[in-house]
Motif scaffolding. Sequence first.
Motif, PDB file in Angstrom:
ATOM      1  N   VAL A  90       0.853  -1.187   0.000  1.00  0.00           N
ATOM      2  CA  VAL A  90       0.000   0.000   0.000  1.00  0.00           C
ATOM      3  C   VAL A  90       0.891   1.239   0.000  1.00  0.00           C
ATOM      4  O   VAL A  90       1.660   1.464   0.937  1.00  0.00           O
ATOM      5  CB  VAL A  90      -0.932   0.018   1.220  1.00  0.00           C
ATOM      6  CG1 VAL A  90      -1.856   1.234   1.162  1.00  0.00           C
ATOM      7  CG2 VAL A  90      -1.748  -1.272   1.291  1.00  0.00           C
ATOM      8  N   ARG A  91       0.793   2.030  -1.031  1.00  0.00           N
ATOM      9  CA  ARG A  91       1.624   3.236  -1.164  1.00  0.00           C
ATOM     10  C   ARG A  91       0.724   4.447  -1.305  1.00  0.00           C
ATOM     11  O   ARG A  91      -0.194   4.465  -2.125  1.00  0.00           O
ATOM     12  CB  ARG A  91       2.561   3.130  -2.370  1.00  0.00           C
ATOM     13  CG  ARG A  91       3.615   2.037  -2.208  1.00  0.00           C
ATOM     14  CD  ARG A  91       4.460   1.892  -3.458  1.00  0.00           C
ATOM     15  NE  ARG A  91       5.429   0.812  -3.302  1.00  0.00           N
ATOM     16  CZ  ARG A  91       6.755   0.990  -3.253  1.00  0.00           C
ATOM     17  NH1 ARG A  91       7.256   2.212  -3.356  1.00  0.00           N
ATOM     18  NH2 ARG A  91       7.562  -0.038  -3.130  1.00  0.00           N
ATOM     19  N   VAL A  92       1.017   5.464  -0.514  1.00  0.00           N
ATOM     20  CA  VAL A  92       0.242   6.695  -0.541  1.00  0.00           C
ATOM     21  C   VAL A  92       1.215   7.875  -0.525  1.00  0.00           C
ATOM     22  O   VAL A  92       1.981   8.034   0.425  1.00  0.00           O
ATOM     23  CB  VAL A  92      -0.714   6.792   0.665  1.00  0.00           C
ATOM     24  CG1 VAL A  92      -1.503   8.094   0.622  1.00  0.00           C
ATOM     25  CG2 VAL A  92      -1.662   5.599   0.695  1.00  0.00           C
ATOM     26  N   GLY A  93       1.216   8.684  -1.572  1.00  0.00           N
ATOM     27  CA  GLY A  93       2.087   9.844  -1.619  1.00  0.00           C
ATOM     28  C   GLY A  93       3.527   9.468  -1.924  1.00  0.00           C
ATOM     29  O   GLY A  93       3.856   8.328  -2.251  1.00  0.00           O
ATOM     30  N   ASP A  94       4.402  10.468  -1.804  1.00  0.00           N
ATOM     31  CA  ASP A  94       5.806  10.303  -2.186  1.00  0.00           C
ATOM     32  C   ASP A  94       6.739  10.050  -1.009  1.00  0.00           C
ATOM     33  O   ASP A  94       7.898   9.714  -1.204  1.00  0.00           O
ATOM     34  CB  ASP A  94       6.292  11.558  -2.924  1.00  0.00           C
ATOM     35  CG  ASP A  94       5.506  11.808  -4.209  1.00  0.00           C
ATOM     36  OD1 ASP A  94       5.126  10.811  -4.854  1.00  0.00           O
ATOM     37  OD2 ASP A  94       5.274  12.980  -4.541  1.00  0.00           O
ATOM     38  N   GLU A  95       6.241  10.259   0.203  1.00  0.00           N
ATOM     39  CA  GLU A  95       7.100  10.112   1.373  1.00  0.00           C
ATOM     40  C   GLU A  95       7.456   8.633   1.579  1.00  0.00           C
ATOM     41  O   GLU A  95       6.577   7.775   1.634  1.00  0.00           O
ATOM     42  CB  GLU A  95       6.369  10.637   2.616  1.00  0.00           C
ATOM     43  CG  GLU A  95       7.265  10.990   3.788  1.00  0.00           C
ATOM     44  CD  GLU A  95       8.177  12.169   3.519  1.00  0.00           C
ATOM     45  OE1 GLU A  95       9.252  12.200   4.133  1.00  0.00           O
ATOM     46  OE2 GLU A  95       7.818  13.042   2.699  1.00  0.00           O
ATOM     47  N   PRO A  96       8.744   8.302   1.663  1.00  0.00           N
ATOM     48  CA  PRO A  96       9.099   6.888   1.869  1.00  0.00           C
ATOM     49  C   PRO A  96       8.612   6.403   3.227  1.00  0.00           C
ATOM     50  O   PRO A  96       8.702   7.124   4.228  1.00  0.00           O
ATOM     51  CB  PRO A  96      10.635   6.897   1.802  1.00  0.00           C
ATOM     52  CG  PRO A  96      11.039   8.305   2.106  1.00  0.00           C
ATOM     53  CD  PRO A  96       9.931   9.173   1.593  1.00  0.00           C
TER      54      PRO A  96
END
Length: 398
Positions: free
Chosen positions: A352-358
């Motif tokens: 699950v990836r949301v936005g650019d923040e690692p």
Amino acid sequence: MKPLADIRIIAVEQYGAGPFGSVHLADLGAEVIKIEEPQSGGDVGRYVPPYNHGEDSLFFETFNRGKRSLSLDLATPAGREVFEDLVRTADAVYSNLRGDVPAKIGITYPQLKHLNPAVVCCSLTGFGMTGPRAKQPGYDYILQGLAGWMELTGEPGGPPTKSGLSLVDYSGGFVAAIALLAGVHAARRDGVGMDCDVSLYDTAIGMLTYPAAWHLNAGFTPARTHHSAHPSLVPFQVFPSADGWIVVGCAKEKFWQRLVQVLDLPALTDPKFATFATRREHADELLSLLDTTFATKPSAEWLALLEPAGVPCGPVNDVAAALRDPHTLARDLVVETEHPYYGTVKQVASPVRVGDEPPAYRRAPRRGEDLGYVAGLLGYDEPRLASLRSAGAFGKTP
């Protein structure tokens, strides 16, 4: 701030399906306070072999990173009092128990709304909280059999076969996480919470998708296919190479045309192989020809020809090869946490990836590690804590 940093979840969960759902919420920043029953030693996942030491296990690390742990005996009045104080501060109460247990231990919305009218009570159970199987325990293996998955898996004529992964558990966890987030969104909008009654059984039946629709509307009877072939698209399956297996899939006519060019076999230009419908009609003849052809070269040689030509394909990796695949590493899908016993623990990242923040990951908690944090959250001073301890809220005192 992480996307879910303003959400607090009280999790009465253990083992696989429930913790798998909430670990992704924790990865996204939700504060997940895990309630562990002290008399039984907490989450049974802590003791899963073969890679376990005392109350530490790599299994538990996988499903519980980023969470907090509170040993709490809900069967005692003092433990219930602490739980209810937590409910007053929470957005959701999340559980994975047998279908009749949430009501028995008092964690459904009608039983908690007097404490917090906007709380969402998300119960992931084996079979749901209604229906003739509600009181039965639900396990992935059993659900794969009940829902028809095992009958569909494996070679024709072979025994019913379980998936190599606990896909009902993991899919059920994702379904529960989606339901919880939808419930919290609605509760914040409307000021009223609710029960979310989700189950592994519902998940497994729901994932029958188009074979179910074909059966319900056209009388289709699903059947196993040789070499894991797609039920309608030809060719789309695994093929034996000279040194292993490859997957080749022609889901569009253009992919078939590219495959014909790469293989450069006059027989493949026969009109009877020209369309999806005719290839399916003559599948036995076509697949026999492709089997013989792909068996003449090693997998790497075929992939070196097929990939540049734009033919969907891939190797059949073992787990080790999948984890060291360059794309796995490029996508940062192997992450590390530090553990007091294991040292550096490597595991797979949340998809699950949301936005650019690692994303940042924190190890799973030791059992009861966060009592001090919870005490501060609830405003308990030392005399109050001492009183709760003596009353057995956190388990028996020596």
